[in-house]
Design an enzyme around this catalytic site. Structure first.
Site, short mmCIF file in Angstrom:
data_model
loop_
_atom_site.label_atom_id
_atom_site.label_comp_id
_atom_site.label_asym_id
_atom_site.label_seq_id
_atom_site.Cartn_x
_atom_site.Cartn_y
_atom_site.Cartn_z
CD GLN A 44 -3.24 -1.47 1.82
OE1 GLN A 44 -3.20 -0.14 3.26
NE2 GLN A 44 -4.61 -1.24 1.36
CE LYS A 75 1.15 1.40 10.66
NZ LYS A 75 0.52 -0.38 10.61
#
Length: 582
Positions: free
Chosen positions: A116, A165
């Site tokens: 992703q 992240k």
């Protein structure tokens, strides 16, 4: 200054709260998941869970357009982020202030084709005002503050904040307020007085001036100033698709909308003008037609907050860089000085010609002879019954043009649509965002059966979140605008424009009910008012009306692509006689 230990994700949520955000439209996913944990605890942020990221983006646009605040959407990395691209591009074309926050894979995975992963900063670079890739927790709060500042100042637009992240998971010392680090960003808002005085001189010397008003006037909140300027000069005003309501449609100086499907009087005013005063407009192809044939005898005063727009498409004799509200205010003073010195324009002959066009070629439409429903009539009645205080959010195509032509806009900001990008699927999610931004107002989505099938999943969001929008599906069973072009330019060869909704595939009433909405259908002119009135009475659920209309209705007037505005047609093979009263 407050200082506190927290994660990068908590810093993101706190920063959003501190810049005044109250609503976020989004969908969680792996890379953005750290941000959704503190979002769960926020007492200030309402997160609206959409069904598709494109819906989040358009909802943020609708919210921004009715509130004047920066709209916010949120998505995860990879496909979540790329699903936002259409809405980001739409916001960029129409100068809508929006911040898109996306999660990104961990910094160690960036550039490795990780799961992703998509270079969303690279993908969106041409369609954002600015974008950021944040890889350090200590940069999150400052970047959020900078993003909102950039999105909402100068010429508004979308800003992307892509956050790795691991930056969200790391611990940081949160500080607020933050110091912005934007050394190269200084939008000019105050116009140059010499240029303004020169513009005023040209206005009083002109014989056939036109105030050509674009969406920048609405963005600047300059409708009141525009009315004063128009009445002071006595010059005709045209308002583009993006500027509907900047001057009330009922105002005697208002000639209507110019362009490909504009009023004959508005198009004629531009073509025969000797001076265009362009305010927050960008001379786009839908207004100008073939550029070298546009307003051939006119000098140009061009005022815009974005210097890149000035002389981009048409040379400006008097360029003015500045905020439309400031420019118009200064222009009013300069004109008053001209008038006091005995210099005032005389536009009597000009108005004689303009009024002749206006009276000879009013907007109108044919009622189908077979008793089927006229789409223009449906839209006209919605506007009349819902009234000028409602918001109208159009999709893209024939119904968009009819909504621009046949609903009367008496206030700025009442009409929302996708002007520059022409995004099918804009209407339902943008109406959802508008209703969230203006919960006490009536919000009508005027959509086509083609557009509606692109984003109608957001009806589920509306039903669950208690967002009672009203959706009028103008259902002609076809991709109507494309079919119109096939009729006119491709000898009626209807290649892949029939949607077969006449066979009730899907059945829009059943679809609406499946989504938790009220579904209604209308097929006869005598039922239109009653069905609209019924929809107006329902305020505790979204309503969808399937208006089954005639498939061959066309949008007129029309300037065919690649032709000049002088070639405007008022109906098939019918053109105005320009010399009428000239």
């Amino acid at each position: 200054m407050t200082t506190e230990q927290m994660t990068g994700a908590q810093a993101l949520v706190r920063a959003l709260e501190n810049v005044g955000v109250d609503t976020v439209f989004g969908i969680p996913g792996g890379a953005i998941l750290p941000a959704y944990d503190p979002l769960f605890d926020s007492k200030k942020l309402r997160h609206i869970l959409v069904r598709h990221e494109q819906g989040a983006g358009h909802a943020a646009q609708g919210y921004a357009m009715v509130t004047g605040k920066v709209g916010v959407c949120m998505a995860t990395s990879g496909p979540g982020a790329t699903n936002l691209v259409t809405a980001i591009s739409d916001a960029y074309m129409d100068s809508v202030p929006m911040v898109a926050i996306t999660g990104q894979v961990a910094t160690s995975l960036i550039g490795t084709d990780g799961f992703q992963e998509a270079d969303i900063a690279g993908i969106t670079m041409p369609i954002t005002k600015h974008n950021f890739l944040v890889t350090r927790a200590e940069d999150i709060a400052r970047t959020v503050a900078e993003a909102f500042h950039i999105a909402g100042t100068g010429r508004p637009g979308p800003v992307l904040v892509d956050i790795a992240k691991d930056a969200m998971q790391a611990t940081v010392e949160f500080q607020w307020p933050v110091q912005l680090q934007l050394p190269g960003y200084r939008p000019v808002t105050r116009p140059h007085s010499k240029q303004v005085r020169e513009a005023a001189r040209l206005i009083v010397e002109a014989e056939r001036p036109v105030l050509y008003v674009g969406g920048g006037v609405l963005k600047a909140g300059a409708a009141a100033e525009l009315k004063v300027l128009a009445e002071l000069t006595g010059a005709p005003v045209v308002t583009t698709l993006m500027a509907k309501g900047a001057l009330p449609d009922s105002h005697p100086l208002h000639m209507g909308m110019p362009g490909m499907h504009g009023a004959v009087g508005a198009v004629g005013a531009l073509q025969r003008s000797d001076l265009l005063v362009a305010l927050g407009a960008r001379f786009d192809d839908r207004v100008t037609g073939k550029l070298d044939g546009f307003a051939p005898h006119a000098k140009v005063v061009h005022a815009d907050i974005d210097p890149a727009e000035i002389s981009k498409n048409r040379h400006a004799d008097v360029p003015i860089v500045g905020d439309a509200r400031e420019v118009i205010a200064d222009l009013i003073v300069a004109l008053q000085n001209e008038h006091e010195a005995g210099r005032k324009g005389n536009y009597e002959d000009w108005w004689r010609q303009l009024n002749a066009w206006r009276e000879t070629y009013p907007l109108g439409y044919d009622v189908p002879e077979d008793g089927t429903l006229s789409p223009q009539y449906v839209i006209e009645r919605i506007g009349r019954i819902a009234g000028p205080d409602a918001y109208y959010v159009a999709g893209v195509g024939q119904h968009q043009m009819w909504a621009a032509q046949f609903i009367k806009y008496e206030r700025p900001g009442a009409f929302l649509n996708s002007g520059g990008a022409g995004t099918m699927g804009y209407s339902v999610p943008a109406a959802m965002g508008a209703k969230v931004g203006a919960p006490d107002a009536t919000v009508w989505a005027i959509d086509g059966d083609g557009c509606f099938q692109m984003t109608n999943q957001e009806l589920a969001t509306c039903a669950i979140e208690g967002i009672p929008v009203k959706v009028a599906v103008i259902n002609n069973g076809n991709l109507g605008m494309v079919r119109q072009w096939q009729t006119l330019f491709y000898d009626g060869r209807y290649s892949n424009t029939n949607l077969h909704t006449a066979k009730r595939i899907p059945d829009f009433v059943k679809l609406a009910e499946a989504y938790g909405c009220v579904g209604l259908r209308c097929e006869k002119a005598e039922d239109v008012d009653a069905v609209i009135a019924k929809a107006m009475e329902i305020d505790d659920a979204p309503v969808v009306i399937d208006f089954v209309v005639h498939k061959d209705a066309m949008v007129w007037p029309m300037v065919a692509a690649g032709t000049t505005n002088d070639d405007i047609k008022i109906a098939r093979d019918m053109a105005p006689e320009w010399e009428n009263g000239d």
